[in-house]
Design a protein around this motif. Structure first.
Motif, PDB file in Angstrom:
ATOM      1  N   TYR A  87      15.727  65.549  30.525  1.00 43.83           N
ATOM      2  CA  TYR A  87      15.953  64.387  31.390  1.00 43.83           C
ATOM      3  C   TYR A  87      17.430  64.028  31.503  1.00 43.83           C
ATOM      4  N   LYS A  88      18.308  64.989  31.215  1.00 40.91           N
ATOM      5  CA  LYS A  88      19.736  64.681  31.119  1.00 40.91           C
ATOM      6  C   LYS A  88      20.316  64.067  32.390  1.00 40.91           C
ATOM      7  N   LYS A  89      19.849  64.483  33.557  1.00 39.93           N
ATOM      8  CA  LYS A  89      20.373  63.895  34.799  1.00 39.93           C
ATOM      9  C   LYS A  89      20.104  62.387  34.814  1.00 39.93           C
ATOM     10  N   TRP A  90      18.876  61.991  34.493  1.00 35.18           N
ATOM     11  CA  TRP A  90      18.509  60.571  34.541  1.00 35.18           C
ATOM     12  C   TRP A  90      19.165  59.777  33.419  1.00 35.18           C
ATOM     13  N   VAL A  91      19.341  60.422  32.274  1.00 32.87           N
ATOM     14  CA  VAL A  91      20.043  59.760  31.178  1.00 32.87           C
ATOM     15  C   VAL A  91      21.512  59.562  31.565  1.00 32.87           C
ATOM     16  N   GLY A  92      22.095  60.565  32.224  1.00 35.96           N
ATOM     17  CA  GLY A  92      23.485  60.451  32.681  1.00 35.96           C
ATOM     18  C   GLY A  92      23.662  59.315  33.678  1.00 35.96           C
ATOM     19  N   ILE A  93      22.734  59.197  34.604  1.00 36.72           N
ATOM     20  CA  ILE A  93      22.786  58.101  35.587  1.00 36.72           C
ATOM     21  C   ILE A  93      22.639  56.759  34.880  1.00 36.72           C
ATOM     22  N   LEU A 116      28.197  61.181  34.369  1.00 37.06           N
ATOM     23  CA  LEU A 116      27.601  61.822  35.540  1.00 37.06           C
ATOM     24  C   LEU A 116      27.878  63.324  35.583  1.00 37.06           C
ATOM     25  N   TRP A 117      29.123  63.708  35.311  1.00 39.99           N
ATOM     26  CA  TRP A 117      29.489  65.125  35.374  1.00 39.99           C
ATOM     27  C   TRP A 117      28.817  65.934  34.265  1.00 39.99           C
ATOM     28  N   SER A 118      28.834  65.423  33.047  1.00 31.29           N
ATOM     29  CA  SER A 118      28.319  66.198  31.917  1.00 31.29           C
ATOM     30  C   SER A 118      26.813  66.409  31.980  1.00 31.29           C
ATOM     31  N   THR A 119      26.126  65.621  32.777  1.00 28.50           N
ATOM     32  CA  THR A 119      24.674  65.757  32.924  1.00 28.50           C
ATOM     33  C   THR A 119      24.290  66.361  34.275  1.00 28.50           C
ATOM     34  N   ASN A 120      25.289  66.739  35.039  1.00 27.79           N
ATOM     35  CA  ASN A 120      25.099  67.327  36.373  1.00 27.79           C
ATOM     36  C   ASN A 120      24.449  66.351  37.354  1.00 27.79           C
ATOM     37  N   ALA A 121      24.572  65.081  37.074  1.00 29.47           N
ATOM     38  CA  ALA A 121      23.971  64.067  37.950  1.00 29.47           C
ATOM     39  C   ALA A 121      24.710  63.961  39.283  1.00 29.47           C
TER      40      ALA A 121
END
Length: 133
Positions: free
Chosen positions: A69-75, A122-127
């Motif tokens: 869920y890294k994208k959503w965690v990043g957001i 945002l960048w580190s999670t590819n969001a």
């Protein structure tokens, strides 16, 4: 969603940073964080510090371990960094000494690091990537 080795390292470092900051909210830096809570906030400063510490620990651990869920965690982390920014502004405007920031210049310079944290999350999670296939 694929992230590079550098993004993964950056995500884990940010997660460790947030986890450490959250633990420090609840322990040895509590008074420093209390000094940053804006006076206009309609919630107890102590409760604000406790809740933000819990959120930071949760986000930090999620950045490290909730890889699926890294994208959503990043957001979510980016939104959190936006939400806590008024505390940094209040520290600057009210000339509050905390965390070694005991000059107006030091407090002002710190304000410019918040966008860096937002972009880092945002960048580190590819969001930031539009299509995550």
């Amino acid at each position: 969603m694929h992230t590079t080795r550098l993004q993964n390292i950056a995500r884990i470092v940010l997660g460790a940073f947030l986890t450490f900051a959250g633990v420090s909210h609840l322990t040895f830096n509590r008074s420093e964080f209390l000094a940053q809570v804006p006076k206009w906030l309609p919630v107890s400063p102590d409760l604000t510090v406790i809740l933000s510490g819990i959120v930071e620990i949760s986000l930090g651990l999620a950045l490290i371990f909730a890889v699926r869920y890294k994208k959503w965690v990043g957001i979510t982390a980016a939104v959190f960094f936006v939400l806590i920014f008024p505390g940094n502004v209040a520290q600057y405007l009210n000339k509050v000494n905390a965390f070694g920031l005991n000059t107006d210049n030091a407090r002002l310079i710190r304000l410019f690091f918040q966008p860096v944290l937002i972009l880092w999350a945002l960048w580190s999670t590819n969001a930031l990537k539009k299509n995550n296939h």
